[in-house]
Design an enzyme around this catalytic site. Structure first.
Site, PDB file in Angstrom:
ATOM      1  N   LYS A  13     -12.416  -0.024  -1.767  1.00 14.94           N
ATOM      2  CA  LYS A  13     -11.454   0.726  -2.563  1.00 14.94           C
ATOM      3  C   LYS A  13     -11.953   0.814  -4.010  1.00 14.94           C
ATOM      4  O   LYS A  13     -12.794   1.638  -4.316  1.00 14.94           O
ATOM      5  CB  LYS A  13     -10.065   0.104  -2.440  1.00 14.94           C
ATOM      6  CG  LYS A  13      -9.492   0.262  -1.025  1.00 14.94           C
ATOM      7  CD  LYS A  13      -8.102  -0.284  -0.894  1.00 14.94           C
ATOM      8  CE  LYS A  13      -7.455   0.088   0.433  1.00 14.94           C
ATOM      9  NZ  LYS A  13      -8.157  -0.404   1.625  1.00 14.94           N
TER      10      LYS A  13
ATOM     11  N   HIS B 265      -5.614  -3.513  -2.359  1.00 17.04           N
ATOM     12  CA  HIS B 265      -5.297  -2.417  -3.291  1.00 17.04           C
ATOM     13  C   HIS B 265      -5.180  -2.906  -4.737  1.00 17.04           C
ATOM     14  O   HIS B 265      -5.054  -2.087  -5.651  1.00 17.04           O
ATOM     15  CB  HIS B 265      -3.992  -1.736  -2.887  1.00 17.04           C
ATOM     16  CG  HIS B 265      -4.140  -0.781  -1.741  1.00 17.04           C
ATOM     17  ND1 HIS B 265      -4.579   0.516  -1.908  1.00 17.04           N
ATOM     18  CD2 HIS B 265      -3.917  -0.948  -0.414  1.00 17.04           C
ATOM     19  CE1 HIS B 265      -4.597   1.122  -0.729  1.00 17.04           C
ATOM     20  NE2 HIS B 265      -4.205   0.255   0.196  1.00 17.04           N
TER      21      HIS B 265
ATOM     22  N   SER C 279       0.787  -1.230   0.000  1.00 15.44           N
ATOM     23  CA  SER C 279       0.000   0.000   0.000  1.00 15.44           C
ATOM     24  C   SER C 279       0.819   1.280   0.000  1.00 15.44           C
ATOM     25  O   SER C 279       0.329   2.321  -0.423  1.00 15.44           O
ATOM     26  CB  SER C 279      -0.941   0.005   1.203  1.00 15.44           C
ATOM     27  OG  SER C 279      -0.227  -0.069   2.419  1.00 15.44           O
TER      28      SER C 279
END
Length: 407
Positions: free
Chosen positions: A258, A229, A195
């Site tokens: 996300k 992610h 990340s």
């Protein structure tokens, strides 16, 4: 009964955090949004900043689906039908048809037998990992793994724990060789996309390494990957790090909060593994699920990612991520190569990083600066995050603002 004796200690701790420059302080509060206009993407209003509208370069909403009309419509209709909350945990009376439909879609999306929802990806990892750890288990973890993995390991109580240098497959190989005959089971856990840097775990190579050693472990080597992610933002069709590296996890964890633009976390795996988790994971059993409306919205987001429109958004996201990296390099900034929309701007100096964050804020751009000791000394950076809701004008404005700071 009071906090009077404890509060001075808490205040001292807060002072220590401030002195270490890791105190987050007051959160910026978004009060509204300005729609895209004039070739620029959406802008956001913040409490205390008047009518200034900010370009957000620190959002995980990689595809901009949180504001997609179909996603909003799906959530609204489901809220009108089922209400705004589940009212109970899943095994009592909190399981709704949208939860089941979403789990089926997630399993299909990832090519797995089964899927299971949690309230967040963080609770997914902390709720899943300990259930696969026994008194004969070695945990092996990448040095740059997310905080949720670190805390999940703390909850797990393995017989041994080994941390290998980031992405160092030789170190991983040496660990797996060294523990032969000493433990029955290995649990290897890694982020898919890391990340802070936007780089990825080479899952295909990791799997090959595990395969070389697995016969020596009575209960095998379990590979658990958190690709929060990556899923929806990486790979030709948005299937994340698995798709990009052609390597598959035994247990894959990801988020709906996300790229899918909604809320919640999930795990996909075999039917037996998921059935086992439903009966053993306390974060699932004793915690309310996401709302039925959120589940319906996530179903719509999944359909969008798998559609022609989704492929177009993913293509735009890749192109803009490359465009920003090229622009940074042309200005003499340091970044890391790749196609992921996390684009690290490596400053390697605390004072300069803080000054650049302040400069961007003064020019109505929101970014996240990462200074020591949050990152190691010499690794200070600004984490830029590209979204499909951005435009070429947005990226040009960001690059021009960065150029003005250098001068």
């Amino acid at each position: 009964m009071s906090l009077k004796k404890l509060e001075p200690l808490l205040s001292d701790k807060l002072t220590q955090l401030q002195q270490q420059s890791i105190c987050k302080g007051n959160e910026k509060v978004i009060t509204g949004m300005k729609a895209a206009v004039g070739g620029f993407g959406p802008r956001y209003f913040l409490e205390g900043y008047g009518d200034r509208a900010f370009l957000r370069m620190n959002s995980n909403s990689y595809l901009g689906l949180a504001m997609h009309p179909l996603v909003i419509k799906s959530e609204t209709e489901a809220a009108e039908k089922f209400g705004v909350g589940p009212g109970a945990v899943r095994f009592i009376s909190g399981t709704y048809r949208p939860h089941i439909e979403l789990e089926q879609k997630l399993a299909e999306f990832h090519g797995r037998e089964s899927a299971m929802l949690f309230s967040s990806a963080y609770t997914t990892m902390t709720g899943v990992l300990p259930q696969f750890i026994s008194e004969d288990t070695l945990i092996v973890s990448d040095a740059l793994n997310h905080n949720c993995i670190i805390n999940a390991i703390r909850l797990s109580h393995p017989v041994c724990k080994e941390i290998y240098a980031h992405a160092d497959l030789n170190a991983l190989d040496n660990i797996l060789q060294a523990y032969k005959g000493r433990v029955k089971r290995v649990c290897l856990v890694t982020d898919g996309i890391f990340s802070m840097r936007g780089d990825y775990a080479h899952l295909g190579n990791i799997n090959a390494c595990c395969k070389r050693h697995e016969a020596a472990y009575e209960q095998g080597i379990i590979r658990i990957v958190d690709d929060s992610h990556g899923v929806g933002a990486f790979g030709q069709t948005g299937r994340g790090t698995e798709e990009y590296t052609q390597g598959k996890a035994d247990i894959l964890i990801a988020t709906l909060g996300k790229a899918f633009g909604v809320n919640g976390g999930y795990v996909v795996s075999s039917t037996v593994a998921i059935d086992y988790l439903r009966e053993t994971s306390p974060f699932y059993i004793y915690s309310n699920p996401i709302t039925p409306a959120e589940a319906a919205a996530a179903c719509a987001a999944l359909d969008l990612v798998s559609s022609a429109e989704g492929l177009d958004l993913l293509g735009k996201l890749r192109a803009f991520s490359v465009r920003l990296r090229v622009g940074l390099e042309q200005q003499g900034f340091e970044t890391l190569q790749g196609e992921h929309p996390i684009v690290p701007l490596l400053i390697r100096n605390t004072e300069k990083t803080s000054a650049l964050v302040a400069h961007l804020l003064a020019n109505n751009i929101l970014v996240t600066g990462l200074n020591y000791p949050v990152v190691p000394q010499g690794e200070q950076e600004i984490r830029l995050q590209v979204s499909a809701e951005h435009t070429e004008k947005d990226l040009d404005y960001l690059l021009a603002t960065l150029a003005s700071f250098k001068q």
